[in-house]
Write an enzyme that holds these catalytic residues in place. Structure first.
Site, PDB file in Angstrom:
ATOM      1  N   GLY A  64      -5.797 -32.302 -13.014  1.00  0.00           N
ATOM      2  CA  GLY A  64      -5.775 -33.687 -12.563  1.00  0.00           C
ATOM      3  C   GLY A  64      -6.052 -34.678 -13.678  1.00  0.00           C
ATOM      4  O   GLY A  64      -5.378 -35.708 -13.790  1.00  0.00           O
ATOM      5  N   ASN A 104     -13.406 -39.603  -4.158  1.00  0.00           N
ATOM      6  CA  ASN A 104     -13.988 -38.262  -4.244  1.00  0.00           C
ATOM      7  C   ASN A 104     -15.428 -38.188  -3.742  1.00  0.00           C
ATOM      8  O   ASN A 104     -15.880 -37.146  -3.280  1.00  0.00           O
ATOM      9  CB  ASN A 104     -13.919 -37.741  -5.680  1.00  0.00           C
ATOM     10  CG  ASN A 104     -14.396 -38.754  -6.686  1.00  0.00           C
ATOM     11  OD1 ASN A 104     -13.844 -39.854  -6.782  1.00  0.00           O
ATOM     12  ND2 ASN A 104     -15.417 -38.407  -7.443  1.00  0.00           N
ATOM     13  N   CYS A 119     -19.610 -35.313 -10.778  1.00  0.00           N
ATOM     14  CA  CYS A 119     -19.891 -35.701 -12.156  1.00  0.00           C
ATOM     15  C   CYS A 119     -21.278 -36.314 -12.306  1.00  0.00           C
ATOM     16  O   CYS A 119     -21.828 -36.342 -13.382  1.00  0.00           O
ATOM     17  CB  CYS A 119     -18.862 -36.717 -12.628  1.00  0.00           C
ATOM     18  SG  CYS A 119     -17.207 -36.143 -12.391  1.00  0.00           S
TER      19      CYS A 119
HETATM   20  C1  LIG Z   1     -10.384 -38.328  -7.550  1.00  0.00           C
HETATM   21  C2  LIG Z   1     -10.361 -37.358  -8.696  1.00  0.00           C
HETATM   22  N1  LIG Z   1      -9.622 -37.633  -9.782  1.00  0.00           N
HETATM   23  C3  LIG Z   1      -9.567 -36.799 -10.821  1.00  0.00           C
HETATM   24  C4  LIG Z   1     -10.253 -35.606 -10.835  1.00  0.00           C
HETATM   25  C5  LIG Z   1     -10.130 -34.677 -12.001  1.00  0.00           C
HETATM   26  O1  LIG Z   1      -9.305 -33.587 -11.662  1.00  0.00           O
HETATM   27  P1  LIG Z   1      -9.383 -32.208 -12.503  1.00  0.00           P
HETATM   28  O2  LIG Z   1     -10.706 -31.596 -12.198  1.00  0.00           O
HETATM   29  O3  LIG Z   1      -8.246 -31.372 -11.993  1.00  0.00           O
HETATM   30  O4  LIG Z   1      -9.201 -32.566 -13.934  1.00  0.00           O
HETATM   31  C6  LIG Z   1     -11.050 -35.284  -9.734  1.00  0.00           C
HETATM   32  C7  LIG Z   1     -11.868 -34.046  -9.726  1.00  0.00           C
HETATM   33  O5  LIG Z   1     -13.071 -34.077  -9.504  1.00  0.00           O
HETATM   34  C8  LIG Z   1     -11.103 -36.174  -8.634  1.00  0.00           C
HETATM   35  O6  LIG Z   1     -11.848 -35.922  -7.562  1.00  0.00           O
END
Ligand SMILES: Cc1ncc(COP(=O)(O)O)c(C=O)c1O
Length: 393
Positions: free
Chosen positions: A69, A152, A325
């Protein structure tokens, strides 16, 4: 251990692992080579492309596989920033984005882009008027917009259709970070005409470190990663065949679940109902009409999330404080701040994420454990810190 952190990541489904393993064993060939093993890998990758496209209503050629992502969002945003140019370029986003969007946008601002970070209401939904004002200001001189489909931390579903329409009315390209939405709720790029969309396999029972960027047919794009020209020169690097095949299978299974109306809403409902019934001083956060079926964001008056996490871990419950995070850090997250949480409320919030692998027994056992942990923490902290808990184990 009862795993309730599906917004952080989800367990790999056995069916997904099964289709991946052959590509890590005998199917190890470089998909770009000429012999038959390589050709088989190429075919498997194309099948996965079709599966991912089908999940979001796209054409296979509009799907570019990435390393997850974060790479997808960076590829889209860095390209769009280059496209509009920094002299008069404007970026419209929200105050509650994931750091995979916020951090690149911060760097654009540092080098001269004008950035609008539209706020959210107390339920964590975008203030469309602020977003619209930013888009209107960008009409002259150019810019682009990026809005997450689902937050998230809170699981709140954003008014993506309206925001996309506003961006388009103002002639702006539109990217959505749909990483928490894809595979969990219906996402269809024929209904919401976004230009770019980021998704990630590990959020819907696929492997980590693999994702995709949807690029609407006809949209200009130049890659973040240059090299061997794989993915039709849109993402160089030898393809992660096993990961891509796993993403494809996870997408196919998610599409089947969505079509059957399978989701963890009933589990989340039973969990919250039991907690609200047995624990005093609890708030269910986020816009209740626009939430992911599996996310529960709760605040417990007078209880520090850090303490609750330790107690819950001891009781065999895996959940998190705020976003993944922010875990371990004691300051309120930017999302909680944007929603107007007091510091005390922010510090007393937990996030639970249910997936299709959880059971009703787990949901009820987790609610019992939460009540127990809250009661214990309040007892240890003393009477002055919060209301009395009626639940007794
Ligand atoms: C809304 C959102 N964007 C981006 C990411 C990052 O994705 P990835 O862990 O596949 O790099 C996350 C993952 O926690 C997310 O929840």
């Amino acid at each position: 251990m009862i795993y309730l952190d599906a917004n952080a990541t989800t367990p790999l489904l056995p069916e997904v692992l099964d289709v991946m393993l052959p590509w890590l064993r005998e199917g190890f060939h470089n998909p770009n080579a000429s012999y038959r093993g390589a050709k088989a890998a190429r075919l498997a990758i194309e099948e996965a492309r079709g599966q991912v496209a089908a999940l979001i209503g796209a054409e296979p050629d509009e799907i570019v596989f990435t390393g997850g992502g974060t790479e997808s969002t960076n590829a889209a945003l860095k390209w769009l920033a280059r496209l509009v140019g920094r002299k008069s370029g404007k970026v419209i986003t929200s105050a509650i984005e994931h750091s995979a969007v916020l951090k690149p946008v911060d760097t654009f601002e540092e080098v001269g882009y004008a950035v609008t970070r539209a706020g959210v209401d107390a339920g964590g939904r975008l203030k469309l008027d602020e977003f619209e004002a930013g888009c209107e200001a960008a009409k002259e001189g150019g810019g682009f917009a990026s809005l997450m489909w689902v937050n998230n931390e809170t699981g709140v579903i954003q008014p993506i259709e309206e925001a996309c329409a506003i961006a388009k009315e103002n002639g702006l390209a539109f990217h959505t970070d749909a990483i928490q939405a894809v595979g969990k709720i219906a996402v269809d790029v024929r209904e919401v005409p976004v230009d770019f969309l980021s998704l990630s396999a590990h959020k819907f029972h696929g492997p980590k470190g693999v994702g995709a960027l949807y690029i609407r047919s006809g949209c200009r794009f130049e890659p973040l990663l240059r090299g061997g020209g794989q993915e039709k020169d849109r993402r160089s690097g030898t393809e992660n065949t096993a990961g891509i095949v796993g993403l494809g299978k996870a997408a196919e299974l998610a599409a089947t679940r969505l079509a059957a109306g399978e989701n963890p809403r009933a589990l989340r409902g039973a969990f919250e109902a039991k907690i609200v019934e047995t624990v005093q001083g609890v708030t269910v956060n986020g816009d209740l009409l626009h939430r992911l079926p599996g996310t529960s964001h709760l605040s417990f008056t007078g209880c520090e999330a850090a303490g609750l996490l330790i107690l819950l871990d001891d009781l065999g419950i895996a959940c998190s404080a705020g976003s993944a995070c922010m875990t371990g850090k004691q300051k309120p997250s930017h999302v909680q701040k944007a929603m107007g949480f007091t510091d005390a409320k922010a510090k007393s919030s937990l996030r639970f994420g249910f997936s299709c692998l959880n059971t009703m027994d787990e949901a009820l056992a987790a609610a019992t454990a939460v009540a127990k942990a809250v009661e214990k923490l309040r007892r240890v902290q003393g009477g002055s810190t919060g209301p009395v808990v009626v639940y007794s184990p």
